[in-house]
Enzyme design. Structure first.
Site, mmCIF file in Angstrom:
data_model
loop_
_atom_site.group_PDB
_atom_site.id
_atom_site.type_symbol
_atom_site.label_atom_id
_atom_site.label_comp_id
_atom_site.label_asym_id
_atom_site.label_seq_id
_atom_site.Cartn_x
_atom_site.Cartn_y
_atom_site.Cartn_z
ATOM 1 N N ASN A 110 0.820 -1.221 0.000
ATOM 2 C CA ASN A 110 0.000 0.000 0.000
ATOM 3 C C ASN A 110 0.855 1.272 0.000
ATOM 4 O O ASN A 110 0.585 2.213 -0.745
ATOM 5 C CB ASN A 110 -0.958 0.000 1.193
ATOM 6 C CG ASN A 110 -1.952 -1.156 1.125
ATOM 7 O OD1 ASN A 110 -1.976 -1.883 0.124
ATOM 8 N ND2 ASN A 110 -2.741 -1.336 2.151
ATOM 9 N N THR A 155 -15.096 38.347 -31.636
ATOM 10 C CA THR A 155 -15.951 37.960 -30.506
ATOM 11 C C THR A 155 -17.180 37.345 -31.152
ATOM 12 O O THR A 155 -17.591 37.779 -32.239
ATOM 13 C CB THR A 155 -16.351 39.162 -29.624
ATOM 14 O OG1 THR A 155 -17.066 40.094 -30.425
ATOM 15 C CG2 THR A 155 -15.146 39.861 -29.009
ATOM 16 N N HIS A 156 -17.746 36.336 -30.527
ATOM 17 C CA HIS A 156 -18.885 35.586 -31.096
ATOM 18 C C HIS A 156 -18.542 35.034 -32.485
ATOM 19 O O HIS A 156 -19.430 34.888 -33.319
ATOM 20 C CB HIS A 156 -20.144 36.450 -31.187
ATOM 21 C CG HIS A 156 -20.428 37.253 -29.959
ATOM 22 N ND1 HIS A 156 -21.207 36.781 -28.924
ATOM 23 C CD2 HIS A 156 -20.003 38.481 -29.567
ATOM 24 C CE1 HIS A 156 -21.265 37.700 -27.964
ATOM 25 N NE2 HIS A 156 -20.536 38.740 -28.319
ATOM 26 N N SER A 277 -7.650 12.713 -48.392
ATOM 27 C CA SER A 277 -8.868 11.913 -48.363
ATOM 28 C C SER A 277 -8.704 10.739 -49.318
ATOM 29 O O SER A 277 -8.032 10.858 -50.344
ATOM 30 C CB SER A 277 -10.057 12.782 -48.790
ATOM 31 O OG SER A 277 -11.085 11.977 -49.326
ATOM 32 N N LYS A 283 -8.401 17.134 -51.181
ATOM 33 C CA LYS A 283 -8.448 17.412 -49.752
ATOM 34 C C LYS A 283 -7.082 17.480 -49.078
ATOM 35 O O LYS A 283 -6.177 16.723 -49.374
ATOM 36 C CB LYS A 283 -9.272 16.327 -49.041
ATOM 37 C CG LYS A 283 -10.746 16.465 -49.235
ATOM 38 C CD LYS A 283 -11.264 17.766 -48.640
ATOM 39 C CE LYS A 283 -12.650 17.603 -48.092
ATOM 40 N NZ LYS A 283 -12.706 17.086 -46.763
ATOM 41 N N ASN A 285 -6.552 17.796 -45.088
ATOM 42 C CA ASN A 285 -7.328 17.942 -43.851
ATOM 43 C C ASN A 285 -6.442 18.191 -42.628
ATOM 44 O O ASN A 285 -5.361 17.616 -42.520
ATOM 45 C CB ASN A 285 -8.144 16.670 -43.605
ATOM 46 C CG ASN A 285 -9.133 16.411 -44.722
ATOM 47 O OD1 ASN A 285 -9.667 17.352 -45.306
ATOM 48 N ND2 ASN A 285 -9.356 15.148 -45.026
ATOM 49 N N GLU A 290 -7.775 18.216 -35.340
ATOM 50 C CA GLU A 290 -9.067 17.605 -35.002
ATOM 51 C C GLU A 290 -8.887 16.510 -33.950
ATOM 52 O O GLU A 290 -9.660 16.414 -32.991
ATOM 53 C CB GLU A 290 -9.717 17.012 -36.257
ATOM 54 C CG GLU A 290 -10.149 18.072 -37.261
ATOM 55 C CD GLU A 290 -10.545 17.467 -38.608
ATOM 56 O OE1 GLU A 290 -11.121 16.370 -38.628
ATOM 57 O OE2 GLU A 290 -10.268 18.096 -39.640
ATOM 58 N N TYR A 317 -6.638 2.003 2.572
ATOM 59 C CA TYR A 317 -6.472 1.464 1.226
ATOM 60 C C TYR A 317 -7.659 0.580 0.847
ATOM 61 O O TYR A 317 -8.143 -0.219 1.650
ATOM 62 C CB TYR A 317 -5.170 0.629 1.126
ATOM 63 C CG TYR A 317 -4.996 0.021 -0.259
ATOM 64 C CD1 TYR A 317 -4.380 0.735 -1.268
ATOM 65 C CD2 TYR A 317 -5.505 -1.247 -0.546
ATOM 66 C CE1 TYR A 317 -4.259 0.199 -2.550
ATOM 67 C CE2 TYR A 317 -5.385 -1.788 -1.819
ATOM 68 C CZ TYR A 317 -4.764 -1.057 -2.813
ATOM 69 O OH TYR A 317 -4.648 -1.583 -4.077
ATOM 70 N N GLN A 322 -6.422 0.640 -7.246
ATOM 71 C CA GLN A 322 -5.658 0.119 -8.381
ATOM 72 C C GLN A 322 -6.135 0.747 -9.699
ATOM 73 O O GLN A 322 -5.401 0.787 -10.676
ATOM 74 C CB GLN A 322 -5.814 -1.402 -8.417
ATOM 75 C CG GLN A 322 -5.026 -2.073 -9.507
ATOM 76 C CD GLN A 322 -4.916 -3.564 -9.272
ATOM 77 O OE1 GLN A 322 -4.213 -3.992 -8.356
ATOM 78 N NE2 GLN A 322 -5.604 -4.358 -10.062
ATOM 79 N N LYS A 325 -4.408 3.942 -12.008
ATOM 80 C CA LYS A 325 -3.229 3.990 -12.878
ATOM 81 C C LYS A 325 -3.517 4.239 -14.348
ATOM 82 O O LYS A 325 -2.945 5.131 -14.967
ATOM 83 C CB LYS A 325 -2.419 2.697 -12.716
ATOM 84 C CG LYS A 325 -1.814 2.634 -11.341
ATOM 85 C CD LYS A 325 -1.098 1.367 -11.051
ATOM 86 C CE LYS A 325 -0.864 1.300 -9.564
ATOM 87 N NZ LYS A 325 -2.121 1.346 -8.755
HETATM 88 N N1 ARG Z 1 -1.725 -3.367 -7.501
HETATM 89 C C1 ARG Z 1 -2.101 -2.726 -6.280
HETATM 90 C C2 ARG Z 1 -2.544 -1.270 -6.572
HETATM 91 O O1 ARG Z 1 -2.263 -0.803 -7.593
HETATM 92 C C3 ARG Z 1 -0.951 -2.720 -5.328
HETATM 93 C C4 ARG Z 1 -1.351 -2.594 -3.912
HETATM 94 C C5 ARG Z 1 -2.004 -3.858 -3.436
HETATM 95 N N2 ARG Z 1 -2.363 -3.783 -2.062
HETATM 96 C C6 ARG Z 1 -3.278 -4.587 -1.526
HETATM 97 N N3 ARG Z 1 -3.526 -4.406 -0.267
HETATM 98 N N4 ARG Z 1 -3.905 -5.464 -2.218
HETATM 99 O O2 ARG Z 1 -3.159 -0.638 -5.772
#
Ligand code: ARG
Length: 467
Positions: A110, A155-156, A277, A283, A285, A290, A317, A322, A325
């Site tokens: 953790n 403007t606008h 295109s 074209k 583009n 975009e 925790y 998780q 990420k």
């Molecule tokens: N893969 C877990 C995460 O990204 C790591 C921590 C896991 N901790 C646990 N108490 N299961 O959070």
């Protein structure tokens, strides 16, 4: 592959839940941070006498060899571990034997994963900031080159008053400057080390948290162990900053798309930053502008996704964390890519100064200046506004610009007009007279460019930040 926590279990995790629970396929990106954090932890355990010096040295050596092999591409990270922490620990034990089993003393995944994300984010902030500054460099050189490139300000989306391309880009310079400042601020606030917080309640081992914090370049250790393992607002702050950067890039992209239309023709994008295109041979583009606009939605989504993950989480925790990420990794890749692309697109684009100037001349962008002319002659502004309004109507009916009118025509609307009116409402005068701080007039613009240069010089010295 064996889990780190198998002792009290008599069965394996089902294959479907394992697939859902494993994070190795996306958290392997954290290998550098994970090993670096572990090295600092092992050194501290040795220094504190929690491990013998030999044990600690052995662990550090083993970790370093894993780092070097991964770095050199001699070792790869297979997906059959639960997460990056399991992979590193298992590989360490395989390499150095029983001493490797002592690494996790006084630590939990953790605090380990919170640390990894902080270390990763710190580098990501530096990387994104560098790209922002490269874009700022391109923008400021466009400003320097275009102090006399007249164009309509809108403007606008209606022509409003004349400005210059330098002034227009100056607005973006300011936006991206604040983005840089926000990132710097975010970095300062996140730079406190969670390592040593354990699972949630610290540990009974005499850890030296100040040592690991210093070793890893943090300002200090975090204050509260429960907060340390469950805080992800440093990621939310970073994601917010990235979402704002994307919003700025998206506005600029939208303008590039407009400027690139057959109707506007203000800008010619380099072939390397345009696409064709498959069916329409004519074209060219602005796909990448975009796409940047489109990808902005994705980064907003990343922010929303983590905000939603966090909203109901009880301390400390929870495995939901998780899910922090992928949105962060995605947002960083997206924003960094779009920043780099925008820098390339702007530095290779050419601007059609003649078209821009013509466009500023037509569309009555000098109407305010014509009214101001009458004000200087003693006409109250409200009356002057009315007179010029009638003249604009007359011009529209007769297909003329204000500057095209003869003096006789001017006199039909007010006898206050003299022959100096032509100079007073010329594009050059209209811009040059706008000298309030922050305005497009040449003198004001010079000051703005000078201040912007100065800021850019200082900002470059800051990155990468030395903590
Ligand atoms: N893969 C877990 C995460 O990204 C790591 C921590 C896991 N901790 C646990 N108490 N299961 O959070």
């Amino acid at each position: 592959m064996a889990q780190l926590w198998g002792g009290r279990f008599t069965k394996q995790t089902s294959s479907t839940t394992k697939q859902l629970g494993d994070s190795i396929y996306f958290d392997k990106i954290l290998w550098r941070e994970d090993i670096t954090g572990s090295i600092a932890h092992a050194k501290m355990l040795g220094k504190q006498g929690i491990l013998t010096k030999e044990e600690a040295d052995h662990i550090v050596e083993g970790l370093q060899s894993i780092y070097d092999d991964l770095d050199a591409g001699k070792l790869s990270i297979p997906n059959d571990y639960e997460d990056i922490h399991s992979f590193v620990e298992a590989t360490l034990i395989a390499r150095i034997g029983d001493d490797g089993k002592r690494l996790h003393t006084g630590r939990s995944r953790n605090d380990q994963v919170a640390l990894d994300m902080k270390l990763w984010t710190r580098n990501a902030i530096d990387m994104v900031s560098e790209k922002l500054l490269a874009l700022e460099e391109t923008i400021i050189s466009l400003m320097e080159k275009n102090t006399e490139t007249f164009m309509p300000g809108f403007t606008h989306l209606q022509k409003a008053q004349p400005v210059t391309l330098a002034h227009h880009f100056g607005a973006y310079f300011e936006m991206f400057k604040r983005d840089c400042q926000r990132l710097k601020d975010c970095r300062l606030r996140e730079n406190f080390c969670p390592l040593g917080s354990g699972a949630l309640a610290g540990t009974t081992y005499p850890l030296d948290r100040a040592f690991t914090a210093k070793e890893l370049g943090f300002t200090a250790p975090t204050e509260n162990s429960m907060d340390s393992v469950s805080d992800r607002d440093f990621l939310l702050e970073f994601l917010s900053d990235l979402a704002i950067i994307m919003m700025h890039l998206s506005r600029l992209s939208e303008e590039i798309c407009i400027w690139n239309t057959n109707e506007y023709r203000y800008i010619e994008l380099d072939d390397a930053f345009s696409t064709g295109s498959s069916i329409m041979p004519q074209k060219k583009n602005p796909d990448f502008a975009e796409l940047t606009r489109g990808k902005t939605g994705r980064v907003y989504g990343d922010l929303m996704s983590l905000l939603t993950v966090m909203k109901g989480l009880p301390l400390a925790y929870d495995k939901d964390l998780q899910e922090d990420k992928e949105p962060v990794f995605d947002a960083v890749t997206t924003a960094a890519g779009c920043l780099e692309m925008m820098e390339g697109m702007l530095s290779t684009a050419s601007f059609r100064k003649d078209v821009m100037e013509r466009s500023a001349k037509h569309g009555f962008t000098n109407a305010t200046d014509a009214a101001d002319y009458l004000v200087c002659k003693g006409v109250p502004f409200r009356d002057a506004h009315g007179i010029i309004g009638q003249m604009v109507l007359y011009c529209i009916d007769n297909g003329k610009a204000l500057d095209d009118l003869t003096l006789e025509e001017f006199h039909r609307f007010s006898d206050q007009f003299d022959s100096d009116i032509y100079d007073a409402i010329s594009l050059k005068t209209c811009v040059e007279k706008r000298l309030t701080k922050g305005a497009p007039g040449e003198k004001a613009m010079e000051e703005e460019i000078q201040n912007s240069r100065q800021w850019l010089r200082e900002a470059k010295k800051d990155i990468p930040v030395q903590a």
